[in-house]
Design an enzyme around this catalytic site. Structure first.
Site, PDB file in Angstrom:
ATOM      1  N   ASP A 106     -26.625  27.825 -11.111  1.00  0.00           N
ATOM      2  CA  ASP A 106     -26.879  27.203  -9.802  1.00  0.00           C
ATOM      3  C   ASP A 106     -25.464  26.655  -9.533  1.00  0.00           C
ATOM      4  OD1 ASP A 106     -27.511  25.009  -8.001  1.00  0.00           O
ATOM      5  OD2 ASP A 106     -29.083  24.366  -8.857  1.00  0.00           O
ATOM      6  N   VAL A 107     -25.093  27.107  -8.294  1.00  0.00           N
ATOM      7  CA  VAL A 107     -23.801  26.894  -7.766  1.00  0.00           C
ATOM      8  C   VAL A 107     -23.617  25.357  -7.655  1.00  0.00           C
ATOM      9  CG1 VAL A 107     -23.249  29.114  -6.796  1.00  0.00           C
ATOM     10  CG2 VAL A 107     -24.296  27.195  -5.374  1.00  0.00           C
TER      11      VAL A 107
ATOM     12  N   GLY B 267     -26.689  30.274   0.115  1.00  0.00           N
ATOM     13  CA  GLY B 267     -27.051  29.228   0.733  1.00  0.00           C
ATOM     14  C   GLY B 267     -28.189  29.055   1.303  1.00  0.00           C
TER      15      GLY B 267
ATOM     16  N   ASP C 123     -26.626  33.741  -9.465  1.00  0.00           N
ATOM     17  CA  ASP C 123     -27.696  33.268  -8.456  1.00  0.00           C
ATOM     18  C   ASP C 123     -28.524  32.367  -9.390  1.00  0.00           C
ATOM     19  OD1 ASP C 123     -30.116  32.951  -6.832  1.00  0.00           O
ATOM     20  OD2 ASP C 123     -29.097  34.508  -5.582  1.00  0.00           O
TER      21      ASP C 123
ATOM     22  N   ALA D 152     -34.514  14.166  14.625  1.00  0.00           N
ATOM     23  CA  ALA D 152     -35.173  12.972  14.308  1.00  0.00           C
ATOM     24  C   ALA D 152     -36.061  13.001  13.309  1.00  0.00           C
ATOM     25  CB  ALA D 152     -36.407  12.840  15.500  1.00  0.00           C
TER      26      ALA D 152
ATOM     27  N   LYS E 273     -34.966  21.127  10.287  1.00  0.00           N
ATOM     28  CA  LYS E 273     -36.000  19.982  10.838  1.00  0.00           C
ATOM     29  C   LYS E 273     -35.272  19.540  12.147  1.00  0.00           C
ATOM     30  CE  LYS E 273     -39.909  18.349   9.221  1.00  0.00           C
ATOM     31  NZ  LYS E 273     -41.096  19.042   9.153  1.00  0.00           N
TER      32      LYS E 273
ATOM     33  N   GLY F  69     -30.815  39.900  -0.344  1.00  0.00           N
ATOM     34  CA  GLY F  69     -29.907  39.584   1.135  1.00  0.00           C
ATOM     35  C   GLY F  69     -28.833  39.901   1.228  1.00  0.00           C
TER      36      GLY F  69
ATOM     37  N   TYR G  81     -27.581  22.324   8.435  1.00  0.00           N
ATOM     38  CA  TYR G  81     -27.086  23.696   8.151  1.00  0.00           C
ATOM     39  C   TYR G  81     -25.781  23.922   9.067  1.00  0.00           C
ATOM     40  CZ  TYR G  81     -27.225  28.823   7.664  1.00  0.00           C
ATOM     41  OH  TYR G  81     -26.976  30.341   7.531  1.00  0.00           O
TER      42      TYR G  81
ATOM     43  N   THR H 202     -32.922  39.119   7.065  1.00  0.00           N
ATOM     44  CA  THR H 202     -33.073  38.858   5.458  1.00  0.00           C
ATOM     45  C   THR H 202     -34.570  38.019   5.349  1.00  0.00           C
ATOM     46  OG1 THR H 202     -31.764  36.887   5.338  1.00  0.00           O
ATOM     47  CG2 THR H 202     -30.652  39.032   5.085  1.00  0.00           C
TER      48      THR H 202
END
Ligand code: NAI
Length: 251
Positions: free
Chosen positions: A67-68, A96, A44, A104, A101, A24, A159, A194
């Protein structure tokens, strides 16, 4: 600002880390920074495996599976760059995730994981690198925010909040890092084609494309070239900015 010694390779002699670079936007950022002459360390998650090695080979750089969100991610990275390169010039916090969702139904797991990868990791990585004195003067921190962090987006409270937080990071860190001769800026892409956006339902994807004045999704290179500008020593007087990429002028 300092004009680069070589305009064809403005990042010659520089070392850059790009997180989330297996694919990406991150993979294209790695390519563009390498084209400009940097040695690029592509980071990554370990599960990215072969894709990460592929990017590393393509840019003639180093694969750094990490893993960041791991507690020791920043210290490991600091150790690596200090040992191998005497320090780091550029870090691009691009890794990222989305866990969409409607509000609610937004459970704590989705909230926490998105905040953790998109907001806490970029902050902690920079803190750890600075604490280890691994980020060189003249360096650049470049964070990847999103238009969702500026204008919000349905189903993306977690997000959008994380990406708005990145804007806050840029504001908060700019004066602090300036004391060390380091800039911090962010890019806020609109809809870019992407794997992340391919997972969005078709109708929403189409709406995303049409929200752009370009009437189409952006490409990874649109973001990467903006990142390259912030990495260039010629932009060392530019700090504390968030640049929208991809025609979302109305947002
Ligand atoms: P992508 O999903 O194609 O790539 C993201 C990469 O980050 C993957 O290789 C993934 O393995 C890696 N990653 C995820 N969690 C990680 C972790 N904990 N540690 C290390 N690496 C991790 O996504 P894309 O589209 O390339 O996005 C890159 C960045 O751009 C993300 O921060 C995203 O939020 C942001 N962005 C993307 C937009 C789009 O339209 N595609 C729009 C605005 C922002």
């Amino acid at each position: 600002a300092t004009a680069p010694a070589n305009w064809d390779k403005p990042l010659e002699g520089k070392v850059a880390v790009v997180t989330g670079a297996a694919r990406g936007i991150g993979a294209t950022i790695a390519e563009v920074l390498a084209r400009d002459g940097a040695h690029v360390i592509v980071a990554d998650i370990p599960a990215a495996g072969e894709a990460l090695s592929k990017t590393a080979n393509k840019v003639n750089g180093t694969a750094f599976p990490i893993d960041v969100t791991a507690d020791d991610a920043g210290t490991k990275l600091a150790e690596h760059v200090k040992e191998r390169h005497g320090g780091l010039d550029i870090i691009v916090n691009n890794a990222g995730i989305t866990r969409d969702k409607l509000l609610a139904n937004m459970d704590a797991g989705r909230w926490d994981s998105v905040i953790s990868v998109n907001l806490i990791a970029p902050q902690k990585l920079v803190d750890d690198l600075v604490a280890a004195d691994a980020l060189k003067s003249g360096g650049a921190v470049i964070d990847v925010s999103s238009i969702a962090g500026i204008a919000g987006n349905r189903g993306q409270t977690n997000y959008g909040t994380s990406k708005a937080g990145v804007v806050g990071l840029v504001d908060a860190y700019a004066p602090v890092l300036a004391e060390k001769g380091i800039t911090i800026n962010a890019v806020a892409p609109g809809f870019i084609e992407t794997a992340m956006t391919a997972a969005i339902p078709l109708a929403t994807r189409e709406a995303g494309r049409l929200m752009s004045s370009l009437q189409q999704g952006g490409q990874t290179v649109d973001v990467a070239e903006t990142v390259a500008y912030f990495a260039n020593p010629a932009s060392s007087a530019v700090t504390g900015n968030v640049v929208r990429v991809c025609g979302q002028a109305l947002l």
